[in-house]
Design a protein around this motif. Structure first.
Motif, PDB file in Angstrom:
ATOM      1  N   SER A 304     -16.990  38.002  14.738  1.00 25.48           N
ATOM      2  CA  SER A 304     -18.298  37.564  15.217  1.00 25.48           C
ATOM      3  C   SER A 304     -18.273  37.444  16.735  1.00 25.48           C
ATOM      4  N   PRO A 305     -19.439  37.481  17.390  1.00 22.38           N
ATOM      5  CA  PRO A 305     -19.473  37.322  18.848  1.00 22.38           C
ATOM      6  C   PRO A 305     -18.818  36.023  19.322  1.00 22.38           C
ATOM      7  N   GLN A 306     -19.045  34.920  18.569  1.00 22.05           N
ATOM      8  CA  GLN A 306     -18.442  33.643  18.957  1.00 22.05           C
ATOM      9  C   GLN A 306     -16.920  33.695  18.830  1.00 22.05           C
ATOM     10  N   LEU A 307     -16.422  34.271  17.725  1.00 15.56           N
ATOM     11  CA  LEU A 307     -14.980  34.395  17.546  1.00 15.56           C
ATOM     12  C   LEU A 307     -14.382  35.317  18.601  1.00 15.56           C
ATOM     13  N   ARG A 309     -15.428  35.695  21.635  1.00 15.62           N
ATOM     14  CA  ARG A 309     -15.334  34.936  22.890  1.00 15.62           C
ATOM     15  C   ARG A 309     -14.140  33.986  22.857  1.00 15.62           C
ATOM     16  N   ASN A 310     -13.929  33.362  21.686  1.00 15.78           N
ATOM     17  CA  ASN A 310     -12.807  32.432  21.583  1.00 15.78           C
ATOM     18  C   ASN A 310     -11.459  33.144  21.702  1.00 15.78           C
ATOM     19  N   ALA A 315     -15.997  42.270  20.366  1.00 15.72           N
ATOM     20  CA  ALA A 315     -16.450  42.046  18.991  1.00 15.72           C
ATOM     21  C   ALA A 315     -16.282  43.284  18.125  1.00 15.72           C
TER      22      ALA A 315
END
Length: 391
Positions: A304-307, A309-310, A315
């Motif tokens: 996912s985009p959030q993962l 970034r983390n 992505a």
């Protein structure tokens, strides 16, 4: 001044005509010689003929037939209507289980009643032995399956097997003189090619609709586990499921499977399983009763985009492993949860759809090469696929 007589005007006209004839006779030979010389030059110099425009006619501008009746007559006899019935329990009245109601009305032993639920769909006769391809969701849970042919004959169908991961099922009917459909090549299908959808929408009877291929290789729709759809704008409605998608010559290129619309009616976005994928399913089910695919033993998901970034990655880098089955090929190869699989057999996975296609086409015993990223380290591992354990 006296008026000129009509006789004088006639004499003047005859004189003019005589003069014109003399001029034409004088020019005839030079013009004829010029035309002959030009013809000789064109015959001896082929390159000059390319400069002469070709007249446009209906014969050389027509690119599509005025009718697809020949294609329909070739394919339609192999498309069947499928009717299914299953027994479902009737809903019990809430007072039936009330102790006071049972005491006064002596309903202690009211049997559970059943009712018949019917559904309909379509299918395609694949060979003269009577094997029929349709969708898993058309016959799922059916107690009775009846196949109605285009010539009016009908037969009870035997369920040979299903594959929910591709939403396909194989039936068999025992009838003589069956018309098997001609098989096309979906790999050569192009966006813009004319296609025909043949099926039984809403139970009205065999119906043909026409459209084009809108896209190829559609996946990631969340319809099934393995997705590699042909997308078309040919009208497909409830009852068309399991029917034929044929090309302009009547060759089968897909099994109509799904529409993308919340209302359940066609809005010009429909999907068909390519026939090469469906034929592999048919072969496996006919030989083994189920589909045989390779298995590497991991659970994975899109990044996912959030993962992303983390983790500080893109992505579309690949898929992240969320679990590894014990003693699976992946476990033996040292793959761990948190690894990112970026490539499979040298093909970048992106959002994972390409990897799913590789798995769908694999067999136990196949060797596969995975490129793994673990933190900042990248490595390649080879593993031998096995059959997926049964539950």
């Amino acid at each position: 001044m006296p008026a000129r007589s009509p006789i004088g005007r006639q004499a003047l006209n005859l004189t003019d005509l005589s003069l014109v004839k003399k001029i034409l006779n004088y020019l005839a030979w030079p013009v004829a010689c010029g035309l002959l010389a030009a013809l000789a030059i064109l015959l001896t110099q082929p390159s000059l003929r390319q400069l002469i425009p070709t007249p446009t006619t209906a014969a050389n501008t027509q690119t599509a037939p005025h009718s697809y009746a020949d294609a329909v007559s070739r394919a339609a006899p192999a498309v069947v209507n499928i009717f299914t019935q299953r027994k479902v329990p009737k809903q019990r009245h809430p007072l039936i289980d009330d102790p006071l109601f049972r005491h006064f009305f002596n309903n202690a032993n009211v049997p559970q009643q059943e009712r018949l639920q019917s559904s309909l769909g379509s299918g395609v006769i694949m060979n003269r032995e009577g094997y029929v391809l349709t969708n898993h969701h058309v016959i799922n849970g059916a107690d009775q399956i009846v196949v109605l042919l285009s010539d009016g004959r009908e037969a009870q169908a035997k369920l040979i097997g299903t594959d929910p991961d591709t939403d396909l099922a194989v039936l068999k009917i025992n009838l003589d003189n069956l018309h098997a459909i001609a098989i096309g090549d979906p790999a050569n299908a192009r966006v813009g090619d004319v296609v025909l959808a043949i099926g039984n929408p809403f139970g009205v009877g065999q119906t043909v609709t026409q459209g084009i291929i809108s896209a190829v290789g559609r996946y990631g729709l969340g319809i099934n586990t393995f997705e590699n759809y042909l997308q078309t704008d040919a009208a497909i409605n409830p009852g068309n499921s399991g029917g034929a998608l044929v090309d302009a010559k009547g060759n089968l290129i897909g099994i109509n499977t799904a529409i993308l619309d919340k209302t359940g009616f066609s809005v010009g976005i429909s999907f068909a399983v390519p026939i090469d994928m469906a034929l592999r399913t048919l072969k496996d089910i006919a030989e083994h009763g189920h589909v045989v695919r390779g298995w590497i033993g991991v659970e994975a998901q899109r990044i996912s985009p959030q993962l992303a970034r983390n983790l500080g990655v893109s992505a579309d880098l690949g898929v992240i492993v969320t679990g590894v089955y014990k003693d699976s090929p992946a476990h033996k190869a040292g793959i761990k949860a948190g690894d990112i699989i970026t490539h499979m057999n040298g093909v970048a996975l992106g959002d994972g759809g390409r990897g799913v296609q590789v798995i769908e086409q694999s067999r136990p015993g196949d060797t596969i090469t995975l490129r793994i990223q673990r933190g900042l380290q990248a490595a390649e591992v080879q593993l031998t696929m096995t059959a997926q354990p049964t539950a």
